[in-house]
Design a protein around this motif. Structure first.
Motif, PDB file in Angstrom:
ATOM      1  N   VAL A  18       0.716  -1.180  -0.019  1.00 19.93           N
ATOM      2  CA  VAL A  18      -0.188   0.030   0.288  1.00 19.93           C
ATOM      3  C   VAL A  18       1.152   1.271  -0.223  1.00 19.93           C
ATOM      4  O   VAL A  18       1.379   0.827   1.023  1.00 19.93           O
ATOM      5  CB  VAL A  18      -0.605  -0.434   1.167  1.00 19.93           C
ATOM      6  N   ARG A  19       0.500   2.071  -0.631  1.00 17.95           N
ATOM      7  CA  ARG A  19       1.111   3.212  -1.181  1.00 17.95           C
ATOM      8  C   ARG A  19       0.644   4.192  -1.469  1.00 17.95           C
ATOM      9  O   ARG A  19       0.059   4.527  -2.058  1.00 17.95           O
ATOM     10  CB  ARG A  19       2.482   3.168  -2.825  1.00 17.95           C
ATOM     11  N   VAL A  20       1.294   5.657  -0.166  1.00 23.06           N
ATOM     12  CA  VAL A  20       0.394   6.442  -0.179  1.00 23.06           C
ATOM     13  C   VAL A  20       0.816   7.758  -0.870  1.00 23.06           C
ATOM     14  O   VAL A  20       2.080   7.835  -0.263  1.00 23.06           O
ATOM     15  CB  VAL A  20      -0.549   7.137   1.722  1.00 23.06           C
ATOM     16  N   GLU A  21       0.202   8.097  -1.790  1.00 18.18           N
ATOM     17  CA  GLU A  21       0.908   9.069  -2.753  1.00 18.18           C
ATOM     18  C   GLU A  21       0.302  10.637  -2.515  1.00 18.18           C
ATOM     19  O   GLU A  21      -0.524  10.702  -3.189  1.00 18.18           O
ATOM     20  CB  GLU A  21       1.729   8.928  -3.985  1.00 18.18           C
ATOM     21  N   ARG A  22       0.484  11.707  -1.528  1.00 19.05           N
ATOM     22  CA  ARG A  22      -0.478  12.738  -1.009  1.00 19.05           C
ATOM     23  C   ARG A  22      -0.030  13.360  -2.186  1.00 19.05           C
ATOM     24  O   ARG A  22      -1.309  14.237  -1.713  1.00 19.05           O
ATOM     25  CB  ARG A  22       0.323  12.920   0.601  1.00 19.05           C
ATOM     26  N   VAL A  60      -0.424  -5.417 -11.098  1.00 19.81           N
ATOM     27  CA  VAL A  60      -1.623  -5.241 -11.201  1.00 19.81           C
ATOM     28  C   VAL A  60      -1.341  -4.270  -9.739  1.00 19.81           C
ATOM     29  O   VAL A  60      -0.387  -4.660  -8.700  1.00 19.81           O
ATOM     30  CB  VAL A  60      -1.417  -6.701 -10.007  1.00 19.81           C
ATOM     31  N   GLU A  61      -1.809  -3.269 -10.268  1.00 19.64           N
ATOM     32  CA  GLU A  61      -1.840  -2.649  -9.142  1.00 19.64           C
ATOM     33  C   GLU A  61      -3.174  -1.958  -9.287  1.00 19.64           C
ATOM     34  O   GLU A  61      -3.908  -1.658 -10.540  1.00 19.64           O
ATOM     35  CB  GLU A  61      -1.083  -1.057  -9.773  1.00 19.64           C
ATOM     36  N   PHE A  62      -3.441  -1.018  -7.948  1.00 22.73           N
ATOM     37  CA  PHE A  62      -5.543  -0.736  -8.040  1.00 22.73           C
ATOM     38  C   PHE A  62      -5.335   0.920  -7.949  1.00 22.73           C
ATOM     39  O   PHE A  62      -4.184   0.659  -7.336  1.00 22.73           O
ATOM     40  CB  PHE A  62      -6.193  -1.535  -7.194  1.00 22.73           C
ATOM     41  N   ILE A  63      -5.174   1.904  -7.623  1.00 20.78           N
ATOM     42  CA  ILE A  63      -4.974   3.194  -8.063  1.00 20.78           C
ATOM     43  C   ILE A  63      -6.745   3.965  -7.366  1.00 20.78           C
ATOM     44  O   ILE A  63      -7.232   4.119  -8.264  1.00 20.78           O
ATOM     45  CB  ILE A  63      -4.868   4.427  -8.872  1.00 20.78           C
TER      46      ILE A  63
END
Length: 72
Positions: A18-22, A60-63
């Protein structure tokens, strides 16, 4: 053993990053296996799981967009 036998790796040895890209107001969920990011070709999917424009060779990634109205 078949290609879609879920009793073997990479399925039991996977985790979600899980990557939070503020700065981009989004959260990116990336599915990883023992050898790094899983590709869509590694999964058995149905429906509209892949994002528009993605290929089977893409990771595989979900934004998920973040709601700026509630940012604190």
């Amino acid at each position: 053993m078949g290609r879609n036998d879920f009793n073997h790796a990479p399925f039991f040895q996977s985790f979600m990053e899980v990557r939070v890209e503020r700065s981009k107001s989004r959260v990116v969920l990336i599915l990883n296996g023992v050898d790094g990011p899983l590709r869509w070709q590694d999964l058995q999917t149905g429906g509209a799981a892949m994002r528009p424009g993605a290929t089977l060779d893409d990771a595989v990634e979900f934004i998920v967009p973040m709601d700026d109205d509630h940012a604190g």
